[in-house]
Design a protein around this motif. Structure first.
Motif, PDB file in Angstrom:
ATOM      1  N   UNK A   1       0.603  -1.300   0.016  1.00  8.91           N
ATOM      2  CA  UNK A   1      -0.008  -0.049   0.139  1.00  8.91           C
ATOM      3  C   UNK A   1       0.849   1.384   0.016  1.00  8.91           C
ATOM      4  N   UNK A   2       2.040   1.334   0.819  1.00 11.57           N
ATOM      5  CA  UNK A   2       2.894   2.290   0.922  1.00 11.57           C
ATOM      6  C   UNK A   2       3.523   2.599  -0.481  1.00 11.57           C
ATOM      7  N   UNK A   3       3.732   1.653  -1.310  1.00 15.72           N
ATOM      8  CA  UNK A   3       4.359   1.815  -2.518  1.00 15.72           C
ATOM      9  C   UNK A   3       3.647   2.840  -3.319  1.00 15.72           C
ATOM     10  N   UNK A   4       2.300   2.779  -3.260  1.00 17.39           N
ATOM     11  CA  UNK A   4       1.315   3.566  -4.028  1.00 17.39           C
ATOM     12  C   UNK A   4       1.670   5.062  -3.541  1.00 17.39           C
ATOM     13  N   UNK A   5       1.968   5.379  -2.485  1.00 16.07           N
ATOM     14  CA  UNK A   5       2.150   6.698  -1.913  1.00 16.07           C
ATOM     15  C   UNK A   5       3.557   7.356  -2.084  1.00 16.07           C
ATOM     16  N   UNK A   6       4.677   6.239  -1.993  1.00 14.60           N
ATOM     17  CA  UNK A   6       5.756   6.660  -1.667  1.00 14.60           C
ATOM     18  C   UNK A   6       6.702   7.751  -2.897  1.00 14.60           C
ATOM     19  N   UNK A   7       7.172   8.757  -2.552  1.00 13.71           N
ATOM     20  CA  UNK A   7       7.804   9.514  -3.533  1.00 13.71           C
ATOM     21  C   UNK A   7       6.745  10.180  -4.534  1.00 13.71           C
ATOM     22  N   UNK A   8       5.634  10.461  -3.962  1.00 11.97           N
ATOM     23  CA  UNK A   8       4.582  10.726  -5.094  1.00 11.97           C
ATOM     24  C   UNK A   8       4.021  12.017  -4.415  1.00 11.97           C
ATOM     25  N   UNK A   9       3.435  12.985  -5.413  1.00 11.64           N
ATOM     26  CA  UNK A   9       2.720  14.175  -4.768  1.00 11.64           C
ATOM     27  C   UNK A   9       1.112  13.549  -4.588  1.00 11.64           C
ATOM     28  N   UNK A  10       1.007  13.405  -3.427  1.00 11.46           N
ATOM     29  CA  UNK A  10      -0.453  12.738  -3.044  1.00 11.46           C
ATOM     30  C   UNK A  10      -1.493  13.536  -3.644  1.00 11.46           C
ATOM     31  N   UNK A  11      -1.437  14.716  -3.878  1.00  8.30           N
ATOM     32  CA  UNK A  11      -2.786  15.496  -4.239  1.00  8.30           C
ATOM     33  C   UNK A  11      -2.756  14.872  -5.847  1.00  8.30           C
ATOM     34  N   UNK A  12      -1.808  14.512  -6.391  1.00  8.60           N
ATOM     35  CA  UNK A  12      -2.119  14.400  -7.814  1.00  8.60           C
ATOM     36  C   UNK A  12      -2.580  12.923  -8.257  1.00  8.60           C
ATOM     37  N   UNK A  13      -2.753  11.967  -7.032  1.00  7.05           N
ATOM     38  CA  UNK A  13      -3.194  10.420  -7.263  1.00  7.05           C
ATOM     39  C   UNK A  13      -4.726  10.726  -7.417  1.00  7.05           C
ATOM     40  N   UNK A  14      -5.112   9.629  -8.170  1.00  8.72           N
ATOM     41  CA  UNK A  14      -6.624   9.569  -8.626  1.00  8.72           C
ATOM     42  C   UNK A  14      -7.331   9.408  -7.348  1.00  8.72           C
ATOM     43  N   UNK A  15      -7.136   8.649  -6.259  1.00  5.70           N
ATOM     44  CA  UNK A  15      -7.787   8.460  -5.146  1.00  5.70           C
ATOM     45  C   UNK A  15      -7.721   9.661  -4.059  1.00  5.70           C
ATOM     46  N   UNK A  16      -7.113  10.634  -4.447  1.00  7.52           N
ATOM     47  CA  UNK A  16      -7.034  11.992  -3.783  1.00  7.52           C
ATOM     48  C   UNK A  16      -7.528  13.246  -4.540  1.00  7.52           C
ATOM     49  N   UNK A  17      -8.055  12.994  -5.641  1.00  2.00           N
ATOM     50  CA  UNK A  17      -8.321  13.947  -6.508  1.00  2.00           C
ATOM     51  C   UNK A  17      -9.574  14.752  -5.971  1.00  2.00           C
ATOM     52  N   UNK A  18      -9.378  16.126  -5.699  1.00  2.00           N
ATOM     53  CA  UNK A  18     -10.272  17.116  -4.971  1.00  2.00           C
ATOM     54  C   UNK A  18     -10.586  16.652  -3.589  1.00  2.00           C
TER      55      UNK A  18
END
Length: 119
Positions: free
Chosen positions: A61-78
């Motif tokens: 699960x954490x690999x989905x978030x690691x070194x990402x801009x969380x705001x740009x991930x589909x699950x966190x749109x808006x």
């Protein structure tokens, strides 16, 4: 009742929406994550769950978030990706594979965390 905990971490950037302050600007954290499981049934090795399996599922699960801009991930749109929302996201992702999950805590600093659990 038995309770186990594993910890892992990830690094990511985010910014809060609808927030009046510095955290509305993009910034990053080295997040520490704790996952708790609990139950009464032990397996034939007297384990509630193998730590290896628990760590593997968490790190997946954490690999989905690691070194990402969380705001740009589909699950966190808006969605404002606060520690509260991130802890629930991790909990929900793990629940399907780990029905004995009881709580997820997400630390954005060594002195501040948010936890999610179901009653």
């Amino acid at each position: 009742m038995h309770e186990l905990k594993v910890e892992s971490s990830f690094s990511a950037a985010h910014h809060l929406l609808n927030y009046n302050g510095e955290c509305e600007n993009q910034h990053g954290h080295n997040w520490r994550v704790e996952v708790y499981v609990k139950g009464t049934q032990l397996d034939k090795s007297n384990l509630l769950i193998d730590f290896k399996l628990l760590k593997k599922e968490l790190n997946s699960v954490l690999s989905m978030l690691d070194h990402k801009d969380i705001n740009t991930l589909e699950e966190f749109k808006n969605v404002s990706p606060s520690s509260e929302i991130i802890s629930k996201f991790i909990y929900d992702k793990l629940k399907s594979k780990l029905p004995c999950i009881s709580k997820v805590s997400v630390w954005e600093t060594e002195k501040a965390c948010a936890s999610y659990f179901e009653e």
